[in-house]
Design a protein around this motif. Structure first.
Motif, PDB file in Angstrom:
ATOM      1  N   LEU A   1      -8.824 -11.774   2.427  1.00 15.67           N
ATOM      2  CA  LEU A   1      -8.615 -11.304   3.798  1.00 15.67           C
ATOM      3  C   LEU A   1      -7.824  -9.996   3.832  1.00 15.67           C
ATOM      4  CD1 LEU A   1      -7.821 -14.756   5.476  1.00 15.67           C
ATOM      5  CD2 LEU A   1     -10.040 -13.664   5.076  1.00 15.67           C
ATOM      6  N   HIS A   2      -8.058  -9.117   2.852  1.00 10.88           N
ATOM      7  CA  HIS A   2      -7.370  -7.819   2.855  1.00 10.88           C
ATOM      8  C   HIS A   2      -8.116  -6.853   1.933  1.00 10.88           C
ATOM      9  CE1 HIS A   2      -3.194  -5.592   2.674  1.00 10.88           C
ATOM     10  NE2 HIS A   2      -4.199  -4.746   2.794  1.00 10.88           N
ATOM     11  N   CYS A   3      -8.764  -5.831   2.529  1.00  7.73           N
ATOM     12  CA  CYS A   3      -9.380  -4.761   1.728  1.00  7.73           C
ATOM     13  C   CYS A   3      -9.732  -3.598   2.645  1.00  7.73           C
ATOM     14  CB  CYS A   3     -10.614  -5.262   0.980  1.00  7.73           C
ATOM     15  SG  CYS A   3     -11.997  -5.649   2.056  1.00  7.73           S
TER      16      CYS A   3
ATOM     17  N   ASP B   1      -9.320  -2.456   7.565  1.00  7.09           N
ATOM     18  CA  ASP B   1      -9.018  -1.027   7.483  1.00  7.09           C
ATOM     19  C   ASP B   1      -7.727  -0.688   8.228  1.00  7.09           C
ATOM     20  OD1 ASP B   1     -10.953   0.377   5.895  1.00  7.09           O
ATOM     21  OD2 ASP B   1     -12.460  -0.331   7.322  1.00  7.09           O
ATOM     22  N   HIS B   2      -6.993   0.294   7.689  1.00  8.76           N
ATOM     23  CA  HIS B   2      -5.744   0.747   8.308  1.00  8.76           C
ATOM     24  C   HIS B   2      -6.005   1.272   9.726  1.00  8.76           C
ATOM     25  CE1 HIS B   2      -3.451   0.708   4.537  1.00  8.76           C
ATOM     26  NE2 HIS B   2      -4.446   1.336   3.954  1.00  8.76           N
ATOM     27  N   ASP B   3      -5.301   0.727  10.700  1.00  4.97           N
ATOM     28  CA  ASP B   3      -5.245   1.273  12.062  1.00  4.97           C
ATOM     29  C   ASP B   3      -6.633   1.499  12.674  1.00  4.97           C
ATOM     30  OD1 ASP B   3      -2.498   1.427  11.493  1.00  4.97           O
ATOM     31  OD2 ASP B   3      -2.650   3.510  10.812  1.00  4.97           O
TER      32      ASP B   3
ATOM     33  N   THR C   1      -7.728  -6.002  10.580  1.00  2.00           N
ATOM     34  CA  THR C   1      -7.188  -4.636  10.560  1.00  2.00           C
ATOM     35  C   THR C   1      -5.797  -4.710   9.941  1.00  2.00           C
ATOM     36  OG1 THR C   1      -6.747  -2.629  11.862  1.00  2.00           O
ATOM     37  CG2 THR C   1      -6.129  -4.724  12.877  1.00  2.00           C
ATOM     38  N   GLU C   2      -5.274  -3.563   9.520  1.00  4.31           N
ATOM     39  CA  GLU C   2      -3.916  -3.501   8.954  1.00  4.31           C
ATOM     40  C   GLU C   2      -3.179  -2.394   9.700  1.00  4.31           C
ATOM     41  OE1 GLU C   2      -3.597  -2.469   4.763  1.00  4.31           O
ATOM     42  OE2 GLU C   2      -1.592  -3.327   4.649  1.00  4.31           O
ATOM     43  N   ILE C   3      -2.219  -2.783  10.540  1.00  2.00           N
ATOM     44  CA  ILE C   3      -1.558  -1.825  11.436  1.00  2.00           C
ATOM     45  C   ILE C   3      -0.273  -1.298  10.799  1.00  2.00           C
ATOM     46  CG2 ILE C   3      -0.649  -1.453  13.762  1.00  2.00           C
ATOM     47  CD1 ILE C   3      -2.321  -3.751  14.767  1.00  2.00           C
TER      48      ILE C   3
ATOM     49  N   VAL D   1       6.014  -0.612   7.571  1.00  2.00           N
ATOM     50  CA  VAL D   1       5.606  -1.992   7.277  1.00  2.00           C
ATOM     51  C   VAL D   1       4.166  -2.127   7.756  1.00  2.00           C
ATOM     52  CG1 VAL D   1       6.013  -4.407   8.022  1.00  2.00           C
ATOM     53  CG2 VAL D   1       7.951  -2.934   7.412  1.00  2.00           C
ATOM     54  N   HIS D   2       3.398  -2.990   7.120  1.00  2.00           N
ATOM     55  CA  HIS D   2       2.017  -3.219   7.539  1.00  2.00           C
ATOM     56  C   HIS D   2       1.854  -4.622   8.119  1.00  2.00           C
ATOM     57  CE1 HIS D   2       0.384   0.173   4.735  1.00  2.00           C
ATOM     58  NE2 HIS D   2       0.925   0.632   5.848  1.00  2.00           N
ATOM     59  N   ILE D   3       1.222  -4.677   9.294  1.00  2.94           N
ATOM     60  CA  ILE D   3       0.941  -5.962   9.954  1.00  2.94           C
ATOM     61  C   ILE D   3      -0.577  -6.135   9.992  1.00  2.94           C
ATOM     62  CG2 ILE D   3       1.143  -7.302  12.091  1.00  2.94           C
ATOM     63  CD1 ILE D   3       3.863  -6.830  10.708  1.00  2.94           C
TER      64      ILE D   3
ATOM     65  N   ALA E   1       1.960  -8.120   6.085  1.00  2.00           N
ATOM     66  CA  ALA E   1       1.280  -7.786   4.835  1.00  2.00           C
ATOM     67  C   ALA E   1       2.300  -7.576   3.709  1.00  2.00           C
ATOM     68  CB  ALA E   1       0.450  -6.513   5.015  1.00  2.00           C
ATOM     69  N   HIS E   2       1.917  -7.971   2.503  1.00  2.00           N
ATOM     70  CA  HIS E   2       2.680  -7.732   1.259  1.00  2.00           C
ATOM     71  C   HIS E   2       4.186  -7.504   1.447  1.00  2.00           C
ATOM     72  CE1 HIS E   2       1.971  -3.622   2.619  1.00  2.00           C
ATOM     73  NE2 HIS E   2       0.692  -3.667   2.301  1.00  2.00           N
ATOM     74  N   PRO E   3       4.921  -8.530   1.912  1.00  2.00           N
ATOM     75  CA  PRO E   3       6.363  -8.325   2.155  1.00  2.00           C
ATOM     76  C   PRO E   3       7.129  -7.939   0.881  1.00  2.00           C
ATOM     77  CG  PRO E   3       5.792 -10.658   2.290  1.00  2.00           C
ATOM     78  CD  PRO E   3       4.503  -9.904   2.266  1.00  2.00           C
ATOM     79  N   GLY E   4       6.599  -8.263  -0.271  1.00  2.00           N
ATOM     80  CA  GLY E   4       7.282  -7.917  -1.517  1.00  2.00           C
ATOM     81  C   GLY E   4       7.340  -6.423  -1.797  1.00  2.00           C
ATOM     82  N   ARG E   5       6.582  -5.623  -1.022  1.00  2.00           N
ATOM     83  CA  ARG E   5       6.554  -4.184  -1.280  1.00  2.00           C
ATOM     84  C   ARG E   5       7.654  -3.400  -0.590  1.00  2.00           C
ATOM     85  NH1 ARG E   5       0.515  -1.686  -1.162  1.00  2.00           N
ATOM     86  NH2 ARG E   5       1.532  -0.048   0.031  1.00  2.00           N
ATOM     87  N   TYR E   6       8.260  -3.995   0.442  1.00  2.00           N
ATOM     88  CA  TYR E   6       9.256  -3.228   1.210  1.00  2.00           C
ATOM     89  C   TYR E   6      10.597  -3.334   0.509  1.00  2.00           C
ATOM     90  CZ  TYR E   6       5.407  -4.419   4.290  1.00  2.00           C
ATOM     91  OH  TYR E   6       4.149  -4.633   4.788  1.00  2.00           O
TER      92      TYR E   6
ATOM     93  N   SER F   1      -6.832  -9.295  -1.660  1.00  3.44           N
ATOM     94  CA  SER F   1      -6.679  -8.414  -2.827  1.00  3.44           C
ATOM     95  C   SER F   1      -6.071  -7.058  -2.495  1.00  3.44           C
ATOM     96  CB  SER F   1      -8.053  -8.186  -3.463  1.00  3.44           C
ATOM     97  OG  SER F   1      -8.948  -7.648  -2.497  1.00  3.44           O
ATOM     98  N   ASP F   2      -6.259  -6.564  -1.255  1.00  5.41           N
ATOM     99  CA  ASP F   2      -5.899  -5.177  -0.901  1.00  5.41           C
ATOM    100  C   ASP F   2      -6.730  -4.183  -1.736  1.00  5.41           C
ATOM    101  OD1 ASP F   2      -4.660  -3.199   0.557  1.00  5.41           O
ATOM    102  OD2 ASP F   2      -2.660  -3.503  -0.298  1.00  5.41           O
ATOM    103  N   PHE F   3      -7.982  -4.575  -1.983  1.00  8.71           N
ATOM    104  CA  PHE F   3      -8.890  -3.730  -2.783  1.00  8.71           C
ATOM    105  C   PHE F   3      -9.208  -2.435  -2.023  1.00  8.71           C
ATOM    106  CE2 PHE F   3     -13.175  -2.427  -4.069  1.00  8.71           C
ATOM    107  CZ  PHE F   3     -13.056  -2.412  -5.449  1.00  8.71           C
TER     108      PHE F   3
HETATM  109 MN    MN Z   1      -0.642  -2.179   3.100  1.00  7.96          MN
END
Ligand code: MN
Ligand code: AMP
Ligand code: MN
Ligand code: MN
Length: 285
Positions: free
Chosen positions: A8-10, A40-42, A65-67, A76-78, A192-197, A249-251
């Motif tokens: 659910l992420h690409c 897709d972003h935004d 979508t990834e906002i 941050v991405h939601i 999204a991916h909280p480990g990245r912040y 995956s965030d592919f």
């Molecule tokens: Mn992201």
């Protein structure tokens, strides 16, 4: 249906991926994905194509979508899942979020020019399919192709990140707006991916609690951006905050992404998958 492999992420060419939605659908299916979302972003401009392509390949589909938002001076991405892609308030909010990207990109190019890297705006633009969505990823591709860096990982160590040439601070959407756009369009909002912040524990706690207050319901636990220790840390966070868990995956590209579509471990069994709460929203083939 019982979901075995949800991704659910690409990203497609509609934002900063390199494949068309149809090619992503084929690749997801070939890798055994049975529930897919293009995020897709935004942007939701690829949603109808993605949903149709998922059907062609016999995959279930959730809109996505990834906002991009700003929280505690951090981007941050939601992720939104299972919303109506034709919802006008969501589309208006996303258009406003995309709106600042061109000016930001020109400022990024000016910053790179100061260290002797000229023509980066025009260079990045050559990789852009959606003119409203010029992103750091497109600059990274240009910096690799023009020989400034060996790969995009090197780019994001030496350029385009805070404290390095090409970085331009930017004010994105607010946390509350992003969650409202998604939920009022019938979807579920997911951190999204909280480990990245690079948040302090207090800031991270504030993100999760404010997210809940605004009506956010999910967190990405298993994602290509997480280490295995992040999987267990954010599994615990999901339980602590009573959040549904997502997996994706965030592919972005066969040449750049180290985790392919559908190629992640399963969610920890103690968690409730976000798709269980979205069964009414899943488009079946
Ligand atoms: Mn992201
Ligand atoms: P933007 O929305 O323009 O700030 O670009 C963000 C995108 O850049 C992310 O969605 C990723 O695709 C990419 N990105 C950001 N940081 C990194 C990183 N450290 N390594 C690789 N890609 C990154
Ligand atoms: Mn991206
Ligand atoms: Mn992403």
């Amino acid at each position: 249906m019982s979901i075995l492999n949800a991704d659910l992420h690409c990203h497609s060419v509609v934002s900063d991926g390199t494949l068309e939605p149809e090619a992503l659908a084929a690749r997801a299916r070939a890798n055994g994905v049975d529930l897919w979302a293009l995020t897709d972003h935004d942007e939701v401009g690829g949603q109808h194509r993605a949903r149709e392509a998922a059907g062609v390949h016999g995959m279930a589909y959730l809109t996505g979508t990834e906002i991009s938002i700003s929280f505690a001076d951090t981007t941050v991405h939601i992720i939104g899942l299972g919303f109506d892609p034709d919802n006008v308030a969501l589309q208006t909010g996303l258009r406003a979020t995309r709106g600042g990207r061109e000016a930001r990109a020109r400022d990024m190019a000016a910053s790179l020019a100061q260290v002797g890297i000229h023509g980066a705006f025009e260079g990045a633009l050559r990789y852009v399919s959606n003119p409203e969505l010029i992103s750091r990823t497109h600059f990274a591709r240009h910096l690799v192709e023009s020989g400034v860096c060996n790969d995009t990982y090197e780019v994001f160590r030496k350029y385009l990140v805070e404290g390095k040439p090409g970085y331009v601070p930017h004010r994105w959407a607010s946390l509350g707006d992003s969650v409202r756009w998604i939920t009022q369009a019938g979807g579920i909002a997911v951190i999204a991916h909280p480990g990245r912040y690079k948040f302090t524990p207090n800031e991270e706690y504030a993100l999760f609690s404010e997210f809940k207050t605004h009506g956010g319901q999910g967190v990405e636990v298993v994602t290509g951006s997480h280490t295995t220790s992040d999987y267990s840390k954010y599994a615990d966070t999901a339980l602590e905050f009573g959040l549904l868990a997502s997996r994706g995956s965030d592919f972005h590209s066969p040449a750049e992404s180290h985790i392919d579509l559908g190629a992640l471990p399963a969610l920890p069994k103690k968690l409730t998958p976000v798709w269980e709460a979205l069964s009414e929203r899943v488009q079946h083939p």
